[in-house]
Design an enzyme around this catalytic site. Structure first.
Site, PDB file in Angstrom:
ATOM      1  N   HIS A   1       0.837  -1.199   0.000  1.00  0.00           N
ATOM      2  CA  HIS A   1       0.000   0.000   0.000  1.00  0.00           C
ATOM      3  C   HIS A   1       0.869   1.244   0.000  1.00  0.00           C
ATOM      4  O   HIS A   1       1.982   1.248   0.524  1.00  0.00           O
ATOM      5  CB  HIS A   1      -0.939   0.015   1.215  1.00  0.00           C
ATOM      6  CG  HIS A   1      -0.225  -0.179   2.511  1.00  0.00           C
ATOM      7  ND1 HIS A   1       0.139  -1.424   2.991  1.00  0.00           N
ATOM      8  CD2 HIS A   1       0.212   0.715   3.433  1.00  0.00           C
ATOM      9  CE1 HIS A   1       0.764  -1.284   4.150  1.00  0.00           C
ATOM     10  NE2 HIS A   1       0.826   0.005   4.429  1.00  0.00           N
TER      11      HIS A   1
ATOM     12  N   HIS B   1       0.794   5.267   1.160  1.00  0.00           N
ATOM     13  CA  HIS B   1       0.102   6.259   1.983  1.00  0.00           C
ATOM     14  C   HIS B   1       0.144   7.604   1.269  1.00  0.00           C
ATOM     15  O   HIS B   1       1.233   8.072   0.894  1.00  0.00           O
ATOM     16  CB  HIS B   1       0.817   6.474   3.325  1.00  0.00           C
ATOM     17  CG  HIS B   1       0.844   5.295   4.235  1.00  0.00           C
ATOM     18  ND1 HIS B   1       0.008   5.166   5.322  1.00  0.00           N
ATOM     19  CD2 HIS B   1       1.633   4.191   4.259  1.00  0.00           C
ATOM     20  CE1 HIS B   1       0.273   4.055   5.979  1.00  0.00           C
ATOM     21  NE2 HIS B   1       1.270   3.435   5.344  1.00  0.00           N
TER      22      HIS B   1
HETATM   23  P1  5GP Z   1       1.873   0.390   7.369  1.00  0.00           P
HETATM   24  O1  5GP Z   1       2.389   0.702   8.745  1.00  0.00           O
HETATM   25  O2  5GP Z   1       1.820  -1.102   7.092  1.00  0.00           O
HETATM   26  O3  5GP Z   1       2.583   1.147   6.278  1.00  0.00           O
HETATM   27  O4  5GP Z   1       0.399   0.961   7.329  1.00  0.00           O
HETATM   28  C1  5GP Z   1      -0.739   0.212   7.553  1.00  0.00           C
HETATM   29  C2  5GP Z   1      -1.877   1.198   7.690  1.00  0.00           C
HETATM   30  O5  5GP Z   1      -3.099   0.482   7.594  1.00  0.00           O
HETATM   31  C3  5GP Z   1      -1.910   1.928   9.027  1.00  0.00           C
HETATM   32  O6  5GP Z   1      -1.764   3.326   8.797  1.00  0.00           O
HETATM   33  C4  5GP Z   1      -3.270   1.569   9.618  1.00  0.00           C
HETATM   34  O7  5GP Z   1      -3.900   2.657  10.250  1.00  0.00           O
HETATM   35  C5  5GP Z   1      -4.046   1.109   8.405  1.00  0.00           C
HETATM   36  N1  5GP Z   1      -5.063   0.122   8.700  1.00  0.00           N
HETATM   37  C6  5GP Z   1      -4.899  -1.028   9.421  1.00  0.00           C
HETATM   38  N2  5GP Z   1      -6.056  -1.720   9.458  1.00  0.00           N
HETATM   39  C7  5GP Z   1      -6.968  -0.996   8.739  1.00  0.00           C
HETATM   40  C8  5GP Z   1      -8.340  -1.216   8.433  1.00  0.00           C
HETATM   41  O8  5GP Z   1      -8.982  -2.186   8.820  1.00  0.00           O
HETATM   42  N3  5GP Z   1      -8.948  -0.257   7.691  1.00  0.00           N
HETATM   43  C9  5GP Z   1      -8.299   0.852   7.243  1.00  0.00           C
HETATM   44  N4  5GP Z   1      -8.989   1.723   6.517  1.00  0.00           N
HETATM   45  N5  5GP Z   1      -6.991   1.081   7.516  1.00  0.00           N
HETATM   46  C10 5GP Z   1      -6.331   0.158   8.259  1.00  0.00           C
END
Ligand code: 5GP
Ligand code: ZN
Length: 139
Positions: free
Chosen positions: A99, A101
């Site tokens: 993903h 951001h």
């Molecule tokens: P990472 O730290 O892996 O780059 O980011 C994962 C992101 O996914 C986090 O910012 C977290 O808030 C988001 N996230 C985790 N679970 C969910 C979910 O069930 N729904 C949504 N919309 N975001 C999620």
């Protein structure tokens, strides 16, 4: 993939506040909203992160970023956008479905700090490292 929260969002089995969807990608608001409008854009195909992403998936994913970034600036009144992508735990990845951001920036007091430490350049070391990396890129 079973047990992947983002695959469940793709499948529609858990809800998400979607801002864009087509056959290949979906974009939705991050539940934590680091800044207002904080959006994730993901490939529908389950891929762990950029380190094992096929070029074609990357092309499609990144091709959708500019229009979503423009829409976010208009919708939130942001003065800028940061694009952040975490690959593997060491880099802060917590959800292991790739993903990007998109973080609208609403001034210096918007709660997000991204600090780049500046170091004195060591040109011979840069040249040597670039050579090593370029050999890997051409493999
Ligand atoms: P990472 O730290 O892996 O780059 O980011 C994962 C992101 O996914 C986090 O910012 C977290 O808030 C988001 N996230 C985790 N679970 C969910 C979910 O069930 N729904 C949504 N919309 N975001 C999620
Ligand atoms: Zn997944």
């Amino acid at each position: 993939m079973e047990n992947c929260i983002f695959c469940q969002i793709v499948a529609g089995t858990i809800p998400a506040a979607k801002v864009y969807e087509d056959e290949q990608v979906v974009a939705f608001l991050d539940i934590t909203q680091v800044t207002p409008g904080h959006t994730l854009i993901i490939p529908k195909q389950h891929v762990r992160n950029l380190l094992d992403m096929p070029d074609t998936t990357a092309s499609t994913l990144f091709a959708n970023v500019p229009k979503i970034a423009r829409a976010l600036t208009k919708a939130t009144g942001a003065q800028g956008i940061n694009l952040v992508n975490n690959n593997e735990e060491a880099a802060g990845q917590t959800v292991f479905h790739a993903h990007l951001h998109l973080l609208p920036r609403l001034g210096h007091q918007d709660g997000l700090t991204i600090d780049f430490t500046t170091n004195e350049p060591n040109f011979p070391a840069l040249a040597e490292l670039a050579q090593t990396i370029s050999q890997e890129v051409s493999q």
